[in-house]
Design a protein around this motif. Structure first.
Motif, PDB file in Angstrom:
ATOM      1  N   VAL A  46      -9.070   3.980  -0.771  1.00  0.00           N
ATOM      2  CA  VAL A  46      -8.137   3.532  -1.719  1.00  0.00           C
ATOM      3  C   VAL A  46      -6.648   3.655  -1.044  1.00  0.00           C
ATOM      4  O   VAL A  46      -6.428   4.787  -0.438  1.00  0.00           O
ATOM      5  CB  VAL A  46      -8.106   3.977  -3.191  1.00  0.00           C
ATOM      6  N   THR A  47      -5.816   2.594  -1.121  1.00  0.00           N
ATOM      7  CA  THR A  47      -4.383   2.603  -0.737  1.00  0.00           C
ATOM      8  C   THR A  47      -3.700   2.879  -1.986  1.00  0.00           C
ATOM      9  O   THR A  47      -3.833   1.675  -2.894  1.00  0.00           O
ATOM     10  CB  THR A  47      -4.050   1.710   0.252  1.00  0.00           C
ATOM     11  N   THR A  48      -2.867   3.688  -2.268  1.00  0.00           N
ATOM     12  CA  THR A  48      -2.117   3.764  -3.576  1.00  0.00           C
ATOM     13  C   THR A  48      -0.621   3.342  -3.191  1.00  0.00           C
ATOM     14  O   THR A  48      -0.128   3.263  -2.024  1.00  0.00           O
ATOM     15  CB  THR A  48      -2.013   5.336  -4.095  1.00  0.00           C
ATOM     16  N   THR A  49      -0.064   3.148  -4.278  1.00  0.00           N
ATOM     17  CA  THR A  49       1.536   2.771  -4.395  1.00  0.00           C
ATOM     18  C   THR A  49       2.178   4.225  -4.011  1.00  0.00           C
ATOM     19  O   THR A  49       1.657   5.243  -3.883  1.00  0.00           O
ATOM     20  CB  THR A  49       1.968   2.367  -5.822  1.00  0.00           C
ATOM     21  N   ASP A  50       3.360   3.970  -3.494  1.00  0.00           N
ATOM     22  CA  ASP A  50       4.258   5.145  -3.123  1.00  0.00           C
ATOM     23  C   ASP A  50       4.544   6.080  -4.368  1.00  0.00           C
ATOM     24  O   ASP A  50       4.693   5.588  -5.439  1.00  0.00           O
ATOM     25  CB  ASP A  50       5.490   4.501  -2.503  1.00  0.00           C
ATOM     26  N   PRO A  51       4.517   7.321  -4.212  1.00  0.00           N
ATOM     27  CA  PRO A  51       5.039   8.282  -5.041  1.00  0.00           C
ATOM     28  C   PRO A  51       6.346   8.454  -5.238  1.00  0.00           C
ATOM     29  O   PRO A  51       7.345   7.279  -4.499  1.00  0.00           O
ATOM     30  CB  PRO A  51       4.573   9.622  -4.624  1.00  0.00           C
ATOM     31  N   ARG A  52       7.089   8.999  -6.098  1.00  0.00           N
ATOM     32  CA  ARG A  52       8.423   9.023  -6.467  1.00  0.00           C
ATOM     33  C   ARG A  52       9.146   9.513  -5.103  1.00  0.00           C
ATOM     34  O   ARG A  52       8.920  10.201  -4.339  1.00  0.00           O
ATOM     35  CB  ARG A  52       8.974  10.025  -7.397  1.00  0.00           C
ATOM     36  N   VAL A  53      10.179   8.555  -4.584  1.00  0.00           N
ATOM     37  CA  VAL A  53      10.984   8.964  -3.944  1.00  0.00           C
ATOM     38  C   VAL A  53      12.588   8.717  -4.240  1.00  0.00           C
ATOM     39  O   VAL A  53      12.901   7.758  -5.484  1.00  0.00           O
ATOM     40  CB  VAL A  53      10.757   7.574  -2.652  1.00  0.00           C
ATOM     41  N   TYR A  54      13.282   9.379  -3.916  1.00  0.00           N
ATOM     42  CA  TYR A  54      14.975   9.340  -4.274  1.00  0.00           C
ATOM     43  C   TYR A  54      15.874   9.714  -3.120  1.00  0.00           C
ATOM     44  O   TYR A  54      15.233  10.201  -2.020  1.00  0.00           O
ATOM     45  CB  TYR A  54      15.093  10.453  -5.415  1.00  0.00           C
ATOM     46  N   GLY A  55      16.911   9.073  -3.017  1.00  0.00           N
ATOM     47  CA  GLY A  55      17.862   9.392  -1.987  1.00  0.00           C
ATOM     48  C   GLY A  55      19.132   9.249  -2.333  1.00  0.00           C
ATOM     49  O   GLY A  55      19.463   8.655  -3.353  1.00  0.00           O
ATOM     50  N   MET A  56      20.163   9.084  -1.273  1.00  0.00           N
ATOM     51  CA  MET A  56      21.463   8.688  -1.339  1.00  0.00           C
ATOM     52  C   MET A  56      21.654   8.077  -0.050  1.00  0.00           C
ATOM     53  O   MET A  56      21.317   8.030   0.938  1.00  0.00           O
ATOM     54  CB  MET A  56      22.439   9.865  -1.513  1.00  0.00           C
ATOM     55  N   SER A  57      22.900   7.113  -0.004  1.00  0.00           N
ATOM     56  CA  SER A  57      23.395   6.434   1.105  1.00  0.00           C
ATOM     57  C   SER A  57      24.893   6.441   1.124  1.00  0.00           C
ATOM     58  O   SER A  57      25.310   6.258   0.005  1.00  0.00           O
ATOM     59  CB  SER A  57      22.608   4.960   1.323  1.00  0.00           C
ATOM     60  N   LEU A  58      25.288   6.292   2.122  1.00  0.00           N
ATOM     61  CA  LEU A  58      26.922   6.285   2.200  1.00  0.00           C
ATOM     62  C   LEU A  58      27.102   5.024   3.232  1.00  0.00           C
ATOM     63  O   LEU A  58      26.411   5.204   4.487  1.00  0.00           O
ATOM     64  CB  LEU A  58      27.788   7.508   2.705  1.00  0.00           C
ATOM     65  N   LEU A  59      27.658   4.131   2.864  1.00  0.00           N
ATOM     66  CA  LEU A  59      28.102   2.978   4.123  1.00  0.00           C
ATOM     67  C   LEU A  59      29.672   2.928   4.065  1.00  0.00           C
ATOM     68  O   LEU A  59      30.364   3.042   2.955  1.00  0.00           O
ATOM     69  CB  LEU A  59      27.352   1.725   3.371  1.00  0.00           C
ATOM     70  N   PHE A  60      29.933   2.751   5.501  1.00  0.00           N
ATOM     71  CA  PHE A  60      31.675   2.473   5.605  1.00  0.00           C
ATOM     72  C   PHE A  60      31.451   1.052   6.362  1.00  0.00           C
ATOM     73  O   PHE A  60      30.868   1.026   7.557  1.00  0.00           O
ATOM     74  CB  PHE A  60      31.966   3.615   6.416  1.00  0.00           C
ATOM     75  N   GLU A  70     -10.878  -0.429   0.333  1.00  0.00           N
ATOM     76  CA  GLU A  70     -11.702  -0.969   1.530  1.00  0.00           C
ATOM     77  C   GLU A  70     -13.048  -0.324   1.389  1.00  0.00           C
ATOM     78  O   GLU A  70     -13.224   0.937   1.047  1.00  0.00           O
ATOM     79  CB  GLU A  70     -10.767  -0.382   2.653  1.00  0.00           C
ATOM     80  N   VAL A  71     -14.115  -1.238   1.341  1.00  0.00           N
ATOM     81  CA  VAL A  71     -15.347  -0.682   1.423  1.00  0.00           C
ATOM     82  C   VAL A  71     -16.137  -0.592   2.588  1.00  0.00           C
ATOM     83  O   VAL A  71     -16.223  -1.697   3.324  1.00  0.00           O
ATOM     84  CB  VAL A  71     -16.551  -1.643   0.406  1.00  0.00           C
ATOM     85  N   GLU A  72     -16.644   0.362   3.061  1.00  0.00           N
ATOM     86  CA  GLU A  72     -17.199   0.633   4.480  1.00  0.00           C
ATOM     87  C   GLU A  72     -18.617  -0.024   4.121  1.00  0.00           C
ATOM     88  O   GLU A  72     -19.270  -0.084   3.306  1.00  0.00           O
ATOM     89  CB  GLU A  72     -17.172   2.112   4.956  1.00  0.00           C
ATOM     90  N   SER A  73     -19.217  -0.095   5.560  1.00  0.00           N
ATOM     91  CA  SER A  73     -20.641  -0.599   5.660  1.00  0.00           C
ATOM     92  C   SER A  73     -21.670   0.434   5.355  1.00  0.00           C
ATOM     93  O   SER A  73     -21.253   1.802   5.279  1.00  0.00           O
ATOM     94  CB  SER A  73     -20.797  -1.222   7.050  1.00  0.00           C
ATOM     95  N   GLU A  74     -23.046   0.102   5.536  1.00  0.00           N
ATOM     96  CA  GLU A  74     -23.948   0.853   5.256  1.00  0.00           C
ATOM     97  C   GLU A  74     -24.197   2.236   6.265  1.00  0.00           C
ATOM     98  O   GLU A  74     -24.366   3.311   5.910  1.00  0.00           O
ATOM     99  CB  GLU A  74     -25.361   0.330   5.387  1.00  0.00           C
ATOM    100  N   GLU A  75     -23.645   1.842   7.410  1.00  0.00           N
ATOM    101  CA  GLU A  75     -23.480   2.611   8.464  1.00  0.00           C
ATOM    102  C   GLU A  75     -22.737   4.107   8.135  1.00  0.00           C
ATOM    103  O   GLU A  75     -22.944   5.060   8.245  1.00  0.00           O
ATOM    104  CB  GLU A  75     -22.623   2.130   9.684  1.00  0.00           C
ATOM    105  N   PHE A  76     -21.587   3.738   7.128  1.00  0.00           N
ATOM    106  CA  PHE A  76     -20.766   4.804   6.738  1.00  0.00           C
ATOM    107  C   PHE A  76     -20.974   5.231   5.115  1.00  0.00           C
ATOM    108  O   PHE A  76     -20.060   5.419   4.340  1.00  0.00           O
ATOM    109  CB  PHE A  76     -19.064   4.198   6.888  1.00  0.00           C
TER     110      PHE A  76
END
Length: 108
Positions: free
Chosen positions: A90-104, A78-84
């Motif tokens: 910049v928006t980046t992709t998500d960093p490393r994420v890990y986890g577990m899930s248990l489903l019943f 995203e590029v701001e205007s002259e006023e800014f």
């Protein structure tokens, strides 16, 4: 690119292995102008998941890692205007994420 393998365990259920890899080449946000300020570098993302499912499919245990290599890519600029002072955000992709899930499941 993705791959999936199911390993039958008989009365113990099944074990599923799943992985996916995605590649994004470098690109410019403000085409057709190719200025370094508008360039997003190439990146690769690799995710993996392993899941065990009981034979009656009532229980499921999963573990996952998203972005195994922890490589960040640019997905928005995203590029701001002259006023800014033409500030760039910049928006980046998500960093490393890990986890577990248990489903019943109440009803298999």
């Amino acid at each position: 690119l993705w791959g999936n393998y199911t390993w039958p365990l008989g009365e113990m259920g099944t074990l599923d292995f799943f992985t996916t890899v995605g590649y994004t080449d470098e690109f410019y946000f403000n085409a057709p102008f190719q200025r370094d300020l508008d360039r997003a570098p190439q990146f690769t993302r690799w995710d993996a998941r392993v899941s065990w499912r009981s034979a009656n499919e009532q229980w499921e245990l999963s573990a996952f890692v998203n972005n195994i290599t922890n490589e960040l890519g640019v997905r928005a600029l995203e590029v701001e205007s002259e006023e800014f002072n033409f500030q760039r955000k910049v928006t980046t992709t998500d960093p490393r994420v890990y986890g577990m899930s248990l489903l019943f499941r109440l009803r298999p």
